[in-house]
Design an enzyme around this catalytic site. Sequence first.
Site, PDB file in Angstrom:
ATOM      1  N   ASN A  65       0.858  -1.184   0.000  1.00 21.05           N
ATOM      2  CA  ASN A  65       0.000   0.000   0.000  1.00 21.05           C
ATOM      3  C   ASN A  65       0.894   1.233   0.000  1.00 21.05           C
ATOM      4  O   ASN A  65       1.563   1.515   0.995  1.00 21.05           O
ATOM      5  CB  ASN A  65      -0.900   0.006   1.241  1.00 21.05           C
ATOM      6  CG  ASN A  65      -1.729   1.282   1.350  1.00 21.05           C
ATOM      7  OD1 ASN A  65      -1.778   2.087   0.430  1.00 21.05           O
ATOM      8  ND2 ASN A  65      -2.366   1.474   2.492  1.00 21.05           N
ATOM      9  N   PRO A  66       0.935   2.011  -1.081  1.00 28.16           N
ATOM     10  CA  PRO A  66       1.844   3.158  -1.143  1.00 28.16           C
ATOM     11  C   PRO A  66       1.570   4.223  -0.087  1.00 28.16           C
ATOM     12  O   PRO A  66       2.445   5.004   0.249  1.00 28.16           O
ATOM     13  CB  PRO A  66       1.600   3.724  -2.550  1.00 28.16           C
ATOM     14  CG  PRO A  66       0.970   2.616  -3.308  1.00 28.16           C
ATOM     15  CD  PRO A  66       0.182   1.825  -2.313  1.00 28.16           C
TER      16      PRO A  66
ATOM     17  N   GLY B  11      -1.910  -1.823   6.404  1.00 25.70           N
ATOM     18  CA  GLY B  11      -2.727  -2.008   7.593  1.00 25.70           C
ATOM     19  C   GLY B  11      -3.961  -2.831   7.295  1.00 25.70           C
ATOM     20  O   GLY B  11      -4.052  -3.512   6.258  1.00 25.70           O
ATOM     21  N   ASP B  12      -4.943  -2.759   8.188  1.00 26.12           N
ATOM     22  CA  ASP B  12      -6.139  -3.583   8.045  1.00 26.12           C
ATOM     23  C   ASP B  12      -6.906  -3.284   6.763  1.00 26.12           C
ATOM     24  O   ASP B  12      -7.521  -4.182   6.182  1.00 26.12           O
ATOM     25  CB  ASP B  12      -7.048  -3.388   9.258  1.00 26.12           C
ATOM     26  CG  ASP B  12      -6.476  -4.020  10.515  1.00 26.12           C
ATOM     27  OD1 ASP B  12      -5.865  -5.098  10.412  1.00 26.12           O
ATOM     28  OD2 ASP B  12      -6.635  -3.429  11.596  1.00 26.12           O
TER      29      ASP B  12
ATOM     30  N   VAL C  65      -5.125  -5.147   4.017  1.00 29.17           N
ATOM     31  CA  VAL C  65      -5.398  -6.570   4.252  1.00 29.17           C
ATOM     32  C   VAL C  65      -6.807  -6.917   3.786  1.00 29.17           C
ATOM     33  O   VAL C  65      -7.043  -7.976   3.195  1.00 29.17           O
ATOM     34  CB  VAL C  65      -5.216  -6.911   5.743  1.00 29.17           C
ATOM     35  CG1 VAL C  65      -5.742  -8.312   6.052  1.00 29.17           C
ATOM     36  CG2 VAL C  65      -3.749  -6.807   6.134  1.00 29.17           C
TER      37      VAL C  65
ATOM     38  N   THR D  43      -2.130   2.266   9.762  1.00 28.66           N
ATOM     39  CA  THR D  43      -2.618   3.009  10.925  1.00 28.66           C
ATOM     40  C   THR D  43      -3.206   2.059  11.955  1.00 28.66           C
ATOM     41  O   THR D  43      -2.976   2.198  13.153  1.00 28.66           O
ATOM     42  CB  THR D  43      -3.684   4.034  10.480  1.00 28.66           C
ATOM     43  OG1 THR D  43      -3.088   4.920   9.536  1.00 28.66           O
ATOM     44  CG2 THR D  43      -4.196   4.834  11.665  1.00 28.66           C
TER      45      THR D  43
ATOM     46  N   LEU E  33     -17.990 -18.079  15.390  1.00 34.00           N
ATOM     47  CA  LEU E  33     -19.011 -17.181  15.936  1.00 34.00           C
ATOM     48  C   LEU E  33     -18.543 -15.734  15.901  1.00 34.00           C
ATOM     49  O   LEU E  33     -17.346 -15.450  15.815  1.00 34.00           O
ATOM     50  CB  LEU E  33     -19.354 -17.572  17.379  1.00 34.00           C
ATOM     51  CG  LEU E  33     -19.982 -18.951  17.590  1.00 34.00           C
ATOM     52  CD1 LEU E  33     -20.053 -19.277  19.076  1.00 34.00           C
ATOM     53  CD2 LEU E  33     -21.363 -19.023  16.959  1.00 34.00           C
TER      54      LEU E  33
ATOM     55  N   ASP F 168     -12.356   0.735   7.460  1.00 32.07           N
ATOM     56  CA  ASP F 168     -12.814   1.504   6.299  1.00 32.07           C
ATOM     57  C   ASP F 168     -14.334   1.461   6.177  1.00 32.07           C
ATOM     58  O   ASP F 168     -14.966   0.474   6.576  1.00 32.07           O
ATOM     59  CB  ASP F 168     -12.201   0.953   5.018  1.00 32.07           C
ATOM     60  CG  ASP F 168     -10.734   1.305   4.869  1.00 32.07           C
ATOM     61  OD1 ASP F 168     -10.305   2.318   5.452  1.00 32.07           O
ATOM     62  OD2 ASP F 168     -10.008   0.571   4.164  1.00 32.07           O
TER      63      ASP F 168
END
Length: 299
Positions: free
Chosen positions: A8-9, A65-66, A69, A90, A224, A278
């Site tokens: 991710n740039p 980051g997430d 991902v 972040t 779950l 996001d």
Amino acid sequence: MDVALLVNPAARSGAHSDAAERAAARLRGAGMRVGVISGGSAADSSALLRAALEVGTDAVLVAGGDGTVNLAIQELAGTGVPLGVIPVGTGNDLAAAVGLRELHADAAADAVIAGRTRRIDLARATRADGSSRLYATVLASGFDAKVNDRANAMRWPRGHVRYDIAVLVEFLRLRDLPFHVELEQADGSTEIIDGPLLLASVGNGPTYGGGIPICPGAVLDDGLLDVTLVRRAGRVTLLRLLRRVYAGTHADSPHVTIRRARAVQVSSPGRTAYADGDPIGSLPMRVEAVPAALSVFTA
């Protein structure tokens, strides 16, 4: 072994490139072939990764980051191709959940080299129009979604401190919101919770926002979801509760309800939901657990 390295740039300014280059060098030193993927947008990155998977790759390593991902898991879910993470975003909550520390490129590469993997669940959030998105950590709506809005708009600082500041600012503007929550519990029963809430969080994993344990008992591979609901109280009480949330000791608060469910329907007029940090659309949404959907490299 062929590894696709998705970078991710925008992640952590220059830190992402140094970490990605270090990991790539370590993988190549172990005899692996590494192809770097870096699109100019999320859509470009997804398309490039999809093409790499179609050609054939043995593993995917994400430097980000997430949010980055999350791009990868849309393509990897159900394929059996394992995912590794170099945590340089972040929020790095999935990486933390599988034992990888921020900016630790060597450990991320070593996990791929050693081939240490586990199967984890994902969660699928389906919007009112029938479209859906998978996520790995937590879906936020209400106060915590507002925190995400603010944190994402901030240029400084980087990392989890950004979330801490956003939490404090939104706390001063606090108000509860009407929610309707339907829980499909593990035993097949249904529970309905209707009324004003500050937030409704649906966790596949335990943390969001760079380590805040909003769903402290959530386990990545139990099939779950953990649902955390917080009701309004006085500001002094909520400030104390906020400290407990950061410590992960809020489960027994009379203002908090935590349930474990196979699926949950969350409704609140005009609210935006966030997942893996996001925005993913407006409520209502149905969220369901997708057991053993993803293979991940672990420390």
